[in-house]
Design an enzyme around this catalytic site. Structure first.
Site, PDB file in Angstrom:
ATOM      1  N   PRO A   2       0.420  -0.636  -0.388  1.00 17.64           N
ATOM      2  CA  PRO A   2       0.066   0.596   0.219  1.00 17.64           C
ATOM      3  C   PRO A   2       0.600   1.285  -0.378  1.00 17.64           C
ATOM      4  CG  PRO A   2      -0.439  -1.385   1.202  1.00 17.64           C
ATOM      5  CD  PRO A   2       0.422  -2.067   1.168  1.00 17.64           C
ATOM      6  N   GLU A   3       1.422   1.412  -0.948  1.00 19.83           N
ATOM      7  CA  GLU A   3       1.784   2.782  -1.127  1.00 19.83           C
ATOM      8  C   GLU A   3       0.483   3.550  -1.907  1.00 19.83           C
ATOM      9  OE1 GLU A   3       5.569   3.221  -2.749  1.00 19.83           O
ATOM     10  OE2 GLU A   3       6.192   0.964  -1.552  1.00 19.83           O
ATOM     11  N   LYS A  52      -1.022   7.777   1.468  1.00 20.62           N
ATOM     12  CA  LYS A  52      -0.523   6.792   1.699  1.00 20.62           C
ATOM     13  C   LYS A  52      -2.605   6.546   2.423  1.00 20.62           C
ATOM     14  CE  LYS A  52       3.482   5.653   1.542  1.00 20.62           C
ATOM     15  NZ  LYS A  52       4.920   4.970   2.646  1.00 20.62           N
ATOM     16  N   ARG A 239      16.376   0.083   4.910  1.00 24.76           N
ATOM     17  CA  ARG A 239      14.960  -0.989   4.065  1.00 24.76           C
ATOM     18  C   ARG A 239      15.789  -0.813   2.759  1.00 24.76           C
ATOM     19  NH1 ARG A 239       9.983  -0.205   6.389  1.00 24.76           N
ATOM     20  NH2 ARG A 239      10.551  -1.589   6.589  1.00 24.76           N
TER      21      ARG A 239
END
Length: 251
Positions: A2-3, A52, A239
DNA sequence: ATTCTTGTTGAATG
DNA sequence: GCATTCAACAAGAA
């Protein structure tokens, strides 16, 4: 995933229930769902997205959804696994919020404007104008990658699409953002829009991401679709950022 | 068994 | 204050 593009897709799911009367809602996860007022008998009058976040205007109430790492919203699905929240409508339709890792949130707000202020969210990535983007870039000392992922500066871009935007712009993820040449800032700005819109298009048309994008090759054995070099990766903000060290030069 | 993973938050640091 | 980084959250896959 979910971006911004995924949330845009969930918005379309929610819109399938526009105007429908809510029969009842059910929470299966108190960690995610925090609702005080009953929505029974009310109708979804408007659905909109910012960064988002997904917002549903339900008569006088405003419901907000954030999808965390693994959340999704589906209309009329039989899927029951990891179901966290469900809205049942009078006509038999339903909206299902499903999340494996349960890092998202479903809650209510009083005012959207106030919400934006409190969260200190930057402009939505698809709506930000060039001047604003440019000024934001000039003020920051962070790396290009963390700039794109910082929701306080621009809202909607996460790890995967920031990699793609940098790849399309031929910018090395660890470049200092304020060192970019003006023409490079313009390229970056254009690619923010281009990449997000292209991914949205792929999702809506149920087509794969174009093969000249990094995403289909974004893995430990990936080959750059442009120059055929091996894709490299580096940790940024804990990340993994994938890039091509041949195509993505510093400035 | 350990490490990895699309996201945000708040604490800790410089 | 400001910018930046990290652990924590959770659960499943490799």
């Amino acid at each position: 995933m979910p971006e911004l593009p995924e949330v845009e897709f969930y918005k379309k799911e929610a819109e399938k229930c526009l105007g429908e009367e809510i029969k009842f809602t059910t929470s299966y996860c108190s960690k995610i769902v925090n609702l005080k007022n009953s929505l029974k008998g009310k109708r979804i009058t408007k659905v909109f997205r910012y960064g988002k976040y997904l917002f549903m205007q339900i008569d006088g109430n405003c419901l907000v959804m954030h999808f965390g790492m693994t959340g999704k919203l589906i209309c009329n699905s039989k899927e029951q696994k990891h179901l966290c929240f469900k809205m049942d409508f009078k006509n038999g339709k339903s909206l299902l919020y499903i999340s494996v890792r349960k890092l998202g949130k479903v809650f209510e707000i009083k005012s959207f404007k106030q919400f934006l202020k409190e969260k200190h969210l930057g402009k939505d990535a698809l709506r930000i104008g060039y001047k604003e983007f440019y000024n934001s870039v000039k003020n920051k000392k962070s790396t290009a990658k963390s700039f794109l992922m910082n929701q306080h500066l621009i809202s909607g871009i996460g790890n995967i699409y920031s990699d793609e935007i940098l790849f399309q712009s031929k910018i090395y993820p660890l470049s200092k953002i304020n060192h970019l040449l003006d023409e490079k800032i313009e390229v970056l700005y254009k690619n923010v829009k281009l990449v997000l819109n292209e991914v949205i298009k792929s999702k809506f048309e149920n087509k794969p991401i174009p093969d000249n994008f990094l995403i289909p090759h974004r893995n430990k054995n990936g080959i750059c679709p442009v120059c055929k070099n091996k894709i490299k990766y580096v940790k940024i903000l804990s990340r993994t950022s994938y890039f091509c060290d041949n195509c993505q030069k510093i400035y």
